[in-house]
Design an enzyme around this catalytic site. Sequence first.
Site, PDB file in Angstrom:
ATOM      1  N   CYS A  58      -8.611   2.851   3.771  1.00  0.00           N
ATOM      2  CA  CYS A  58      -8.387   1.855   4.817  1.00  0.00           C
ATOM      3  C   CYS A  58      -9.553   1.766   5.772  1.00  0.00           C
ATOM      4  O   CYS A  58      -9.451   2.135   6.927  1.00  0.00           O
ATOM      5  CB  CYS A  58      -7.101   2.090   5.578  1.00  0.00           C
ATOM      6  SG  CYS A  58      -6.593   3.768   5.758  1.00  0.00           S
ATOM      7  N   HIS A  61      -2.442  -4.106  11.330  1.00  0.00           N
ATOM      8  CA  HIS A  61      -2.553  -3.570  12.687  1.00  0.00           C
ATOM      9  C   HIS A  61      -2.077  -4.580  13.721  1.00  0.00           C
ATOM     10  O   HIS A  61      -1.892  -4.253  14.882  1.00  0.00           O
ATOM     11  CB  HIS A  61      -3.997  -3.183  12.992  1.00  0.00           C
ATOM     12  CG  HIS A  61      -4.533  -2.181  12.014  1.00  0.00           C
ATOM     13  ND1 HIS A  61      -4.125  -0.871  12.025  1.00  0.00           N
ATOM     14  CD2 HIS A  61      -5.386  -2.293  10.975  1.00  0.00           C
ATOM     15  CE1 HIS A  61      -4.726  -0.219  11.041  1.00  0.00           C
ATOM     16  NE2 HIS A  61      -5.495  -1.067  10.390  1.00  0.00           N
ATOM     17  N   GLU A  86       8.112   5.327   1.157  1.00  0.00           N
ATOM     18  CA  GLU A  86       7.716   6.536   1.898  1.00  0.00           C
ATOM     19  C   GLU A  86       8.638   6.899   3.065  1.00  0.00           C
ATOM     20  O   GLU A  86       8.207   7.548   4.032  1.00  0.00           O
ATOM     21  CB  GLU A  86       6.255   6.416   2.394  1.00  0.00           C
ATOM     22  CG  GLU A  86       5.265   6.202   1.261  1.00  0.00           C
ATOM     23  CD  GLU A  86       3.812   6.115   1.703  1.00  0.00           C
ATOM     24  OE1 GLU A  86       3.455   6.659   2.763  1.00  0.00           O
ATOM     25  OE2 GLU A  86       3.022   5.501   0.965  1.00  0.00           O
ATOM     26  N   ILE A  92       0.811  -1.220   0.000  1.00  0.00           N
ATOM     27  CA  ILE A  92       0.000   0.000   0.000  1.00  0.00           C
ATOM     28  C   ILE A  92       0.848   1.275   0.000  1.00  0.00           C
ATOM     29  O   ILE A  92       0.331   2.362  -0.212  1.00  0.00           O
ATOM     30  CB  ILE A  92      -0.997  -0.024   1.179  1.00  0.00           C
ATOM     31  CG1 ILE A  92      -1.836  -1.300   1.131  1.00  0.00           C
ATOM     32  CG2 ILE A  92      -1.915   1.180   1.185  1.00  0.00           C
ATOM     33  CD1 ILE A  92      -2.595  -1.530  -0.171  1.00  0.00           C
ATOM     34  N   CYS A 142      -2.516  11.966  19.885  1.00  0.00           N
ATOM     35  CA  CYS A 142      -2.913  13.299  19.455  1.00  0.00           C
ATOM     36  C   CYS A 142      -2.524  13.495  17.998  1.00  0.00           C
ATOM     37  O   CYS A 142      -1.579  12.878  17.533  1.00  0.00           O
ATOM     38  CB  CYS A 142      -2.194  14.363  20.277  1.00  0.00           C
ATOM     39  SG  CYS A 142      -2.515  14.206  22.026  1.00  0.00           S
TER      40      CYS A 142
HETATM   41  N1  GLN Z   1       0.266   5.062   1.359  1.00  0.00           N
HETATM   42  C1  GLN Z   1       0.005   5.160   2.748  1.00  0.00           C
HETATM   43  C2  GLN Z   1       0.865   4.176   3.508  1.00  0.00           C
HETATM   44  O1  GLN Z   1       1.114   3.124   3.027  1.00  0.00           O
HETATM   45  C3  GLN Z   1      -1.438   4.895   3.060  1.00  0.00           C
HETATM   46  C4  GLN Z   1      -1.746   5.066   4.521  1.00  0.00           C
HETATM   47  C5  GLN Z   1      -3.210   5.052   4.849  1.00  0.00           C
HETATM   48  O2  GLN Z   1      -4.019   4.628   4.073  1.00  0.00           O
HETATM   49  N2  GLN Z   1      -3.584   5.492   6.021  1.00  0.00           N
HETATM   50  O3  GLN Z   1       1.281   4.428   4.606  1.00  0.00           O
HETATM   51 ZN    ZN Z   2      -4.811   2.524   4.654  1.00  0.00          ZN
END
Ligand code: GLN
Ligand code: ZN
Length: 763
Positions: free
Chosen positions: A652, A703, A493, A440, A525
């Site tokens: 998500c 998660h 990222e 993702i 937060c």
């Molecule tokens: N591209 C983002 C990641 O992989 C997507 C995060 C998300 O959907 N909250 O962290």
């Molecule tokens: Zn996500």
Amino acid sequence: MTIVHNLGFPRIGARRELKFAQEAYWKGESSRGALQAVGADLRQRHWQHQSGLDLVPVGDFSFYDQVLDMSFTLGNLPERVRDFHGDQLDNYFRVARGRSAQGADEHHACCGGVAAGEMTKWFDTNYHYIVPEFTATTEFKLDASRLLAQLAEAKAQGVKAKPVLVGPVTYLALGKAKDDSDKLALLPSLLAVYSQLLDTLAEQGVEWVQIDEPILVTELDTDWQHAFNLSYHQLKPCRVKILVATYFGQLQENLYLLANLPVAGVHVDAINGQDDVRPLLNLLPDHKVLSLGVINGRNIWKTDLVKVLDWLEPLAERLGDRLWIAPSCSLLHVPVDLNSEQKLDTEIKSWLAFALQKLEELHVLAQALRNGRDAVKASLDANQAALAARRASPRVNNPAVQQAVAAIDAKLGARKSSYWKRAGEQSALLKLPAYPTTTIGSFPQTAEIRHARSEFKAGKLDDAGYKAAMQAEIGRSVREQEALGLDVLVHGEAERNDMVEYFGEQLEGYAFSQFGWVQSYGSRCVKPPILFGDISRPQAMTVEWISYAQSLTSKPMKGMLTGPVTILNWSFVRDDQPRSVSCKQLALAIRAEVLDLEQAGVRVIQIDEAALREGLPLRKSQWQEYLDWAVESFRITANGVQDQTQIHTHMCYSEFNDIIASIADMDADVITIETSRSDMELLDAFDNFKYPNEIGPGVYDIHSPNIPTQEHIVQLMKKAAERVPAERLWVNPDCGLKTRQWAEVIPALTNMVAAAKALRQAA
Ligand code: GLN
Ligand code: ZN
């Protein structure tokens, strides 16, 4: 004389003191006494800040969540934690956070592990509460200890206390019947405890109690409307005065109901529900107090005090002593103190107000109502000057951006060809196998990454050094993905601390605070960036990183962007133009980035819309309007590309049934969604006719630290293939992997790739 009060104060502390105290306690690094002392200290400080008010909220402080507090006050603890032998506060945290079966705490042997309570969003805010749990046999039993202790503390400090409770109907409505029983059947026994509680407060000399019933701004069926009447008739004999508080939206058809409840007063949100006020005035019996929420408790802008006074003065005339004023809702949803900000641009700072400044504004309004505008002339003049400067500022107004938004037409958001034609061209170009695998976007944010970023921010690492460090991480993630055998790669990222902040920092029209924290849940937060002006993109934001990543591999590299709706929904937004306009400005800026990526040879581009669903209005009747502009903004962003360029989007969450037509309208070639915990059943929403494009249902719950097995993934995908034709399925995790460790990610993705291979062979 007009009474001035507040509905609730941010509890986390101007420096997030509560967060650090909670986390230290949870880690066993500090004592319960130390945590309690921080709580008492914060309460005292916050009451002092509010000492100019006629009535000050008490009971709004919480060690985790005000709804969970209410559950404990009502004795409504989930069955699974009732036998706990330890301290009450520890049990409270067990419900809030869960306790793993391998715990090492003192009560582990006797009490074992427990699952955390479910958490969900508090109305349309970014605050999350712990969902009360009910069954047909739920019994309530008053435990007023927390409230009484805080009340005693407040009294000792001379605070003019007004206890705050979550109201019975809202409490019941927000909870979940675990056995699907009728929650309303519990109302009589629930009300008995509320009565007892109100009488207990009366015995302590309490005059007014604020009972929050924000559920009144949503659509209620007749049973629930009836529940309101029943509840407040039942509570009527109690010896306190009740102020029923509603906020966040419009009462509309519930106006009459609220106006006629047998209570001493009502509070309404005069910002989001301003249209309710006139009709309410006519309906409200003339012995009742009307509290108007005239300062916006949901944003960070200065109020136009003169405009409010122009509106308010005739009402004050008419209502006399019956008029109260307050912020629109609890100030929980704004940061504490603008004066903490040392680095914020002074011009922008002069337009803002955080919680403490909002209370000052309220004070000015009260003085003007009591003693005339002249008594506060200097404050009003300063306020008007700041607002005029904001309106005229070239940093807010960018004519080129405004013209571009005005020139948007339907063509801008349309792909050149239909999905079927595009899919053919994309598969010819990308040559992907069946059940293509991807991730993702993010890979683990390692200690090295965080270290390099903080050194860079502190000026200890120069541009070149930072770039080299990030490139090294990108290189690592590309190597790992090639070794794993994934089909469409990502750069990982590494260079992004946050998927919204990263873009906000590079866009013109955004500002960032240092201490603008708002509680999201428990100790967590968020610091929403501040969208203050017309949005433009001075230069490309991601092209260099993605191109570098692409240069390391012959596999397709996916460009990774955050979509306009998500950027908007996770920011503090402007109050001087509709959200839809800000969203379209963002769309044009991200669209330019999409086109630059395509120009640089990137063939697959993902535009994350993680927060699209979050923006849905509270009333279903307003959903379509929001969805229309949200989808249009996505289409503007994504759809300028050539047929061969494959657009992905990612969301998500796992509720799509009621918005699937709009999701399909976005027309992304591929959507990846969260599904692993719902066992693929949610794919029913994506049935052939409703969703014609490709789908990657998440098969790995990111998660959880658990490693999904190959068999489990194969099984999930087989279930998916019963609902969506196999040719249109992708294999991927639920979400990004940034919070996981490489040691978890590698075996999980190994199994995922093996599962995809097994599926291909079986096909
Ligand atoms: N591209 C983002 C990641 O992989 C997507 C995060 C998300 O959907 N909250 O962290
Ligand atoms: Zn996500």
